[in-house]
Design an enzyme around this catalytic site. Structure first.
Site, short mmCIF file in Angstrom:
data_model
loop_
_atom_site.label_atom_id
_atom_site.label_comp_id
_atom_site.label_asym_id
_atom_site.label_seq_id
_atom_site.Cartn_x
_atom_site.Cartn_y
_atom_site.Cartn_z
N GLY A 13 1.01 -1.55 0.18
CA GLY A 13 -0.22 0.43 -0.51
C GLY A 13 0.86 1.53 -0.11
O GLY A 13 0.22 2.18 0.49
N ASN A 15 1.04 3.77 -2.42
CA ASN A 15 0.56 3.61 -2.77
C ASN A 15 -0.85 4.53 -2.67
O ASN A 15 -0.64 5.51 -2.90
CB ASN A 15 0.25 3.50 -5.01
CG ASN A 15 1.54 3.28 -5.82
OD1 ASN A 15 1.67 4.90 -6.39
ND2 ASN A 15 1.92 2.08 -6.53
N ARG A 66 -15.93 -15.18 -9.73
CA ARG A 66 -14.94 -14.06 -9.90
C ARG A 66 -16.41 -14.08 -9.78
O ARG A 66 -16.07 -11.70 -8.80
CB ARG A 66 -14.82 -13.70 -11.04
CG ARG A 66 -13.99 -12.74 -10.98
CD ARG A 66 -12.78 -12.54 -11.77
NE ARG A 66 -11.77 -13.49 -12.78
CZ ARG A 66 -10.85 -13.19 -12.19
NH1 ARG A 66 -10.26 -12.30 -10.94
NH2 ARG A 66 -9.52 -14.31 -12.42
N MET A 91 -4.48 -6.25 -7.19
CA MET A 91 -4.08 -7.50 -8.30
C MET A 91 -4.89 -8.38 -9.14
O MET A 91 -4.88 -9.79 -8.62
CB MET A 91 -3.00 -8.25 -7.20
CG MET A 91 -1.54 -7.27 -7.06
SD MET A 91 -1.20 -6.38 -8.25
CE MET A 91 0.11 -7.06 -9.26
N HIS A 110 -0.26 1.53 -12.55
CA HIS A 110 0.63 0.81 -13.56
C HIS A 110 1.98 0.65 -14.26
O HIS A 110 1.85 2.13 -14.56
CB HIS A 110 0.07 0.20 -14.89
CG HIS A 110 0.27 -0.99 -15.98
ND1 HIS A 110 0.32 -1.94 -15.28
CD2 HIS A 110 1.37 -1.12 -17.20
CE1 HIS A 110 0.93 -3.10 -16.21
NE2 HIS A 110 1.58 -1.98 -17.22
N SER A 137 2.46 4.86 -15.42
CA SER A 137 0.90 5.67 -16.23
C SER A 137 0.08 4.91 -15.28
O SER A 137 -0.68 4.20 -14.34
CB SER A 137 0.36 5.43 -17.50
OG SER A 137 1.60 4.13 -18.50
N THR A 142 -11.08 0.59 -18.25
CA THR A 142 -12.05 0.27 -18.78
C THR A 142 -12.00 -1.65 -18.87
O THR A 142 -11.09 -1.61 -18.40
CB THR A 142 -11.70 0.67 -20.40
OG1 THR A 142 -10.22 0.59 -20.66
CG2 THR A 142 -12.17 2.82 -20.71
N LEU A 145 -7.72 -4.61 -20.19
CA LEU A 145 -6.26 -5.06 -19.46
C LEU A 145 -5.19 -3.63 -19.40
O LEU A 145 -4.87 -4.07 -21.18
CB LEU A 145 -6.07 -6.60 -18.27
CG LEU A 145 -4.93 -6.20 -18.21
CD1 LEU A 145 -5.62 -6.00 -16.38
CD2 LEU A 145 -4.01 -7.67 -17.35
N GLN A 174 8.44 7.85 -8.11
CA GLN A 174 7.90 8.49 -9.37
C GLN A 174 5.86 8.24 -9.14
O GLN A 174 5.18 8.54 -9.36
CB GLN A 174 8.00 8.03 -10.37
CG GLN A 174 9.95 8.93 -11.21
CD GLN A 174 10.05 9.76 -10.95
OE1 GLN A 174 9.00 10.97 -11.90
NE2 GLN A 174 10.84 10.21 -10.51
N GLU A 175 5.73 6.90 -8.93
CA GLU A 175 4.36 6.58 -9.07
C GLU A 175 3.44 7.13 -7.67
O GLU A 175 2.79 7.87 -8.13
CB GLU A 175 4.24 5.29 -8.49
CG GLU A 175 4.42 3.94 -9.48
CD GLU A 175 4.62 2.71 -9.29
OE1 GLU A 175 3.87 2.25 -8.39
OE2 GLU A 175 4.94 2.06 -9.80
C1 GRF Z 1 2.87 -0.62 -7.96
O1 GRF Z 1 4.08 -0.72 -8.32
C2 GRF Z 1 1.54 -0.57 -8.28
O2 GRF Z 1 2.39 0.05 -10.05
C3 GRF Z 1 1.80 -2.51 -8.98
O3 GRF Z 1 1.60 -2.60 -7.74
C4 GRF Z 1 2.53 -2.30 -7.22
C5 GRF Z 1 1.94 -2.12 -5.59
O4 GRF Z 1 2.69 -1.38 -4.67
N1 GRF Z 1 0.02 -1.78 -9.93
P1 GRF Z 1 2.33 -0.98 -3.42
O5 GRF Z 1 1.30 -1.59 -2.68
O6 GRF Z 1 1.25 0.76 -3.92
O7 GRF Z 1 3.42 -0.42 -3.30
#
Ligand code: GRF
Length: 197
Positions: A13, A15, A66, A91, A110, A137, A142, A145, A174-175
């Site tokens: 987590g 991000n 699902r 995920m 992503h 990015s 949408t 994937l 950068q994210e």
């Molecule tokens: C990040 O690299 C994100 O781009 C990818 O999964 C990772 C998640 O990391 N989809 P975190 O859980 O936010 O640390």
């Protein structure tokens, strides 16, 4: 009016933390829920420590079903009445039913310069291809994937001696800048993309 932002994650987590910590002051959004498919996700503890409501819908008991899993996710999310949903390291592949339900208000980050390297192992794939740069990015979710209108992109150079892990670390930095910047813009109704640098 303040936008209610729900964040979905599966792991640590980082991000989510960058998004939550950005939603202060005159930011148009505020977190309303952090939701995970993994009851043991470290991100849930980090959110709870920040005083944010958390919930988990474990996908494992729904193996092979699902749609039933997604109905539970939708219930948990809709109970929090979100205006915007941010996928942040979530995920699980989502179906048309779920994506359609939140159409136009769901974002994803992503770790590649889309449209390159959809799916997994993006850092290794960029290195194997001999690319000069890589990055991340943010896009609207949408049905396809890792597709959908681009809302932001940040680039990092690939350096001599890079490994997938080293590259992933630099992309993650950068994210943590890009996703909050895109969310803030999106929450004001502006869908023009953010580009770094
Ligand atoms: C990040 O690299 C994100 O781009 C990818 O999964 C990772 C998640 O990391 N989809 P975190 O859980 O936010 O640390």
């Amino acid at each position: 009016m303040t936008k209610r932002v729900a964040i979905l994650l599966s792991g640590g987590g980082s991000n989510m933390v960058s998004l939550v910590d950005s939603m202060t002051g005159d930011h148009p959004g505020r977190p309303c829920l952090v939701l995970s498919n993994n009851p043991g996700a470290g991100g849930l503890d980090k959110a709870a420590a920040r005083g944010i409501a958390t919930a988990a819908v474990d996908h494992r008991p729904f193996k092979g079903n699902r749609p039933a899993f997604e109905e539970e996710l939708i219930k948990a999310l809709d109970a929090a009445n979100p205006d915007i949903i941010c996928l942040a390291g979530f995920m699980r592949v989502l179906t048309e039913r779920f994506i359609g339900h939140y159409e136009g208000r769901m974002l994803n980050i992503h770790p590649s310069l889309l449209p390159k390297y959809k799916g997994l192992n993006t850092h290794a794939r960029a290195l194997e291809a001999g690319d000069a740069e890589h990055g991340c990015s943010v896009h609207e979710v949408t049905l396809k994937l890792d597709d959908g209108p681009l809302l932001g992109q940040a680039r990092v150079p690939i350096l001599d001696g890079d490994t997938p892990n080293k590259l992933a670390e630099r992309v993650l930095v950068q994210e943590h800048k890009l996703y909050p910047a895109v969310l803030k813009r999106f929450a004001t109704g502006d869908r023009s993309p953010v580009f770094y640098p």
